[in-house]
Design an enzyme around this catalytic site. Structure first.
Site, mmCIF file in Angstrom:
data_model
loop_
_atom_site.group_PDB
_atom_site.id
_atom_site.type_symbol
_atom_site.label_atom_id
_atom_site.label_comp_id
_atom_site.label_asym_id
_atom_site.label_seq_id
_atom_site.Cartn_x
_atom_site.Cartn_y
_atom_site.Cartn_z
ATOM 1 N N GLU A 242 0.859 -1.196 0.000
ATOM 2 C CA GLU A 242 0.000 0.000 0.000
ATOM 3 C C GLU A 242 0.889 1.238 0.000
ATOM 4 O O GLU A 242 1.166 1.831 1.036
ATOM 5 C CB GLU A 242 -0.920 -0.014 1.218
ATOM 6 C CG GLU A 242 -1.987 -1.081 1.203
ATOM 7 C CD GLU A 242 -3.132 -0.747 0.260
ATOM 8 O OE1 GLU A 242 -3.425 0.458 0.062
ATOM 9 O OE2 GLU A 242 -3.741 -1.692 -0.281
ATOM 10 N N MET B 198 8.990 -17.084 -45.960
ATOM 11 C CA MET B 198 9.908 -16.024 -45.539
ATOM 12 C C MET B 198 9.072 -14.790 -45.187
ATOM 13 O O MET B 198 9.041 -13.807 -45.914
ATOM 14 C CB MET B 198 10.937 -15.722 -46.627
ATOM 15 C CG MET B 198 11.419 -16.938 -47.416
ATOM 16 S SD MET B 198 12.038 -18.322 -46.424
ATOM 17 C CE MET B 198 13.768 -17.927 -46.328
ATOM 18 N N CYS C 62 24.322 -19.451 -42.697
ATOM 19 C CA CYS C 62 22.892 -19.182 -42.575
ATOM 20 C C CYS C 62 22.070 -20.380 -43.061
ATOM 21 O O CYS C 62 21.010 -20.685 -42.503
ATOM 22 C CB CYS C 62 22.525 -17.936 -43.384
ATOM 23 S SG CYS C 62 23.333 -16.438 -42.798
ATOM 24 N N VAL D 297 1.395 -9.518 -9.752
ATOM 25 C CA VAL D 297 0.558 -8.413 -9.313
ATOM 26 C C VAL D 297 -0.653 -8.297 -10.244
ATOM 27 O O VAL D 297 -1.730 -8.818 -9.976
ATOM 28 C CB VAL D 297 1.333 -7.077 -9.279
ATOM 29 C CG1 VAL D 297 0.494 -6.001 -8.597
ATOM 30 C CG2 VAL D 297 2.663 -7.232 -8.558
ATOM 31 N N SER E 258 14.391 -7.269 -1.532
ATOM 32 C CA SER E 258 14.451 -7.144 -2.988
ATOM 33 C C SER E 258 15.909 -7.111 -3.426
ATOM 34 O O SER E 258 16.734 -6.416 -2.825
ATOM 35 C CB SER E 258 13.751 -5.865 -3.444
ATOM 36 O OG SER E 258 12.393 -5.879 -3.077
#
Length: 524
Positions: free
Chosen positions: A41, A281, A433, A196, A109
């Site tokens: 809060e 592609m 590639c 959350v 934290s």
């Protein structure tokens, strides 16, 4: 007290949807499987905070769920909360311990390794690591660390009993990426996730919590199974597995979605066809979700980085569909932009396979042992390639492929060494590639094989994809390198200009017996 930190709800009343009351939402979330509740809060005065904490404490006690208070020691004392959570600028842990009753749970934290070391020194009970993703529920004072950044913080906890939860932007879409990526190279995993908005902003918080809890439970189960029963490989198993995938590809013709660089689009598409698969592609972001639903695989090659948004979406949708994602970080060491983009992509989705040459893999690993010159590697290579490729596979939680005169492939446990290929591959543009294309094609075959009728599901949540990606990666590399040997031996090949079409021909005509007889495979 012993706490199940698996689904840690951080409240945020400002996120409640219209018509939803806070206590109604909280009770539904508890019914859905929330295991810890932290009351946060930030804008309430003391009296309002106290009233919210008191009513929350009664509700949590009803479901036997611990209540943690964020920041405020006085509120925690007033409601006899089970614990407190402290930020880096809040009350020091040793002062909080002097004020709180013995046995009160204390969490802090942490955003970096120094924070974790201090938490260990302070003997806290748990740490909250984050922010893992960008979030709008809290103003961030420290950088987003990404799922891949969590592992080093977890490793710092080795040998302690301190629990770890991830926090920051976690939701049902990215929870698997978070869990899968947030594991240290030593195997230290998260004890839970903090959520959350995915629960607090939901009109159906019970269903939202249940969905998250189901994913968490499945992940833990499959992670434990994978840890207890590692896959065993030998040379014959690997070769026979590759041959089986060759047949699956030709029988099923999987769709290989390729976001690749403009230099190699044509030869990559032709190589895909030659292997028996179907190339597309496509680069428009509007197409990414629809393409992810078609059985096959995804190749992301950022040799010319012009479609980063589509690359992010394509990888995320492929993860959601449990399809293989092959990442080829072409020239990643050449510029800072490429390094930053590679990190952004790998934090956005989980790669099934990362393929690169020695310079590219060294850049990803932040190693100076091998240097990059544009898209090429410079130097004699790694002194210990077996250890290097195994460690990068463990760190990235995927199969790693390092190409070169010798190819090295690892899933983080086993390392496969391949000695096929021909020097003429280095004389044509984009041969590396095309290896990525072949790997994506064979991984798609592995995915199809794993999802065939009558097969067991396997640890798909643990891998974020079904199928044996190590065999898929080996198959893709072997297919191209064996085809290259066959092409170079042809009488009609006189140089690089005639070698490339011959290479496509040999991929097209590649037979299982040819691959079996030529494949030079070692297993480490």
């Amino acid at each position: 007290m012993a706490i199940d930190f698996s689904l840690y709800l951080v409240t945020g009343r400002e996120l409640l949807p219209p018509g939803k009351e806070y206590l109604e939402s909280l009770e539904e979330a508890l019914q859905g499987g929330v295991t810890v509740v932290q009351i946060r809060e930030k804008k309430s005065d003391t009296l309002e905070f106290l009233e919210i904490a008191q009513s929350s404490k009664i509700l949590c006690a009803k479901y036997k769920v611990p209540l943690i208070i964020n920041d405020r020691i006085d509120i925690a004392l007033a409601v006899q909360a089970d614990g407190v959570h402290l930020g880096q600028t809040d009350m020091p842990v040793h002062v909080a311990k002097s004020l709180l009753p013995a046995g009160t749970v204390i969490g802090v934290s942490c955003n970096d390794t120094d924070h974790v070391k201090k938490a260990i020194e302070d003997e806290v009970d748990y740490i909250g690591i984050g922010a893992v993703w960008g979030t709008t529920t809290k103003k961030l004072t420290s950088p987003v660390i990404g799922a891949r950044g969590v592992g080093s913080l977890l490793q710092a906890l080795d040998g302690t009993n301190i629990k770890a939860i991830a926090i920051g932007g976690i939701n049902s879409t990215n929870i698997l990426r978070t869990l899968h990526g947030s594991v240290s190279s030593s195997g230290h995993r998260l004890d839970g996730i903090a959520v959350v908005s995915d629960i607090m902003a939901s009109p159906a918080p019970r269903s939202a919590a249940q969905r998250l809890k189901d994913t968490l439970d499945a992940w833990v189960h499959h992670f434990d199974v994978q840890s207890r029963v590692p896959q065993v490989y030998d040379v014959e198993t690997i070769k026979n597995g590759v041959v089986k995938l060759m047949q699956v590809i030709r029988d099923r013709s999987p769709l290989i979605h390729q976001i690749t660089n403009v230099v190699v689009t044509n030869q990559s598409a032709n190589a895909t066809l030659a292997l028996g698969a179907s190339p597309i592609m496509a680069t428009a972001p509007e197409e990414m979700r629809d393409l992810s639903r078609i059985p096959g695989g995804l190749l992301i090659n950022f040799g010319t980085i012009t479609n980063k948004g589509s690359m992010i979406l394509a990888g995320q949708y492929a993860n959601e569909a449990q399809k293989p994602v092959v990442f080829d970080p072409v020239g990643v060491g050449a510029t800072q932009f490429r390094k930053t983009t590679a990190s952004e992509l790998l934090n956005a989705w989980q790669a099934s396979v990362i393929k690169g040459n020695a310079g590219e893999m060294a850049s990803l690993a932040k190693s100076n042992e091998v240097q990059a010159k544009g898209v090429d590697s410079v130097g004699s290579g790694f002194a210990d390639p077996v250890s290097f490729i195994r460690e990068i596979a463990k760190r990235e939680r995927c199969v790693a492929v390092m190409t070169g005169p010798t190819d090295w492939i690892s899933d983080g446990a086993v390392v496969v060494q391949l000695e096929n290929g021909h020097k003429m591959l280095g004389d044509i543009t984009g041969s590396g590639c095309v290896v990525g294309t072949c790997v994506a094609t064979f991984c798609a075959g592995a995915s199809l094989l794993a999802t065939a009728p009558g097969t067991s599901p396997g640890p798909e949540l643990a891998k974020l994809v079904r199928g044996d990606m190590l065999i898929g990666a080996v198959g893709g590399v072997l297919a191209l390198t064996v085809a290259a040997e066959c092409a170079a031996e042809r009488s009609d090949v006189h140089g690089s200009g005639t070698f490339l079409p011959a290479l496509i021909d040999e991929l097209y005509n590649l037979k299982p017996e040819t691959l079996l007889s030529r494949a030079k495979v070692q297993v480490w």
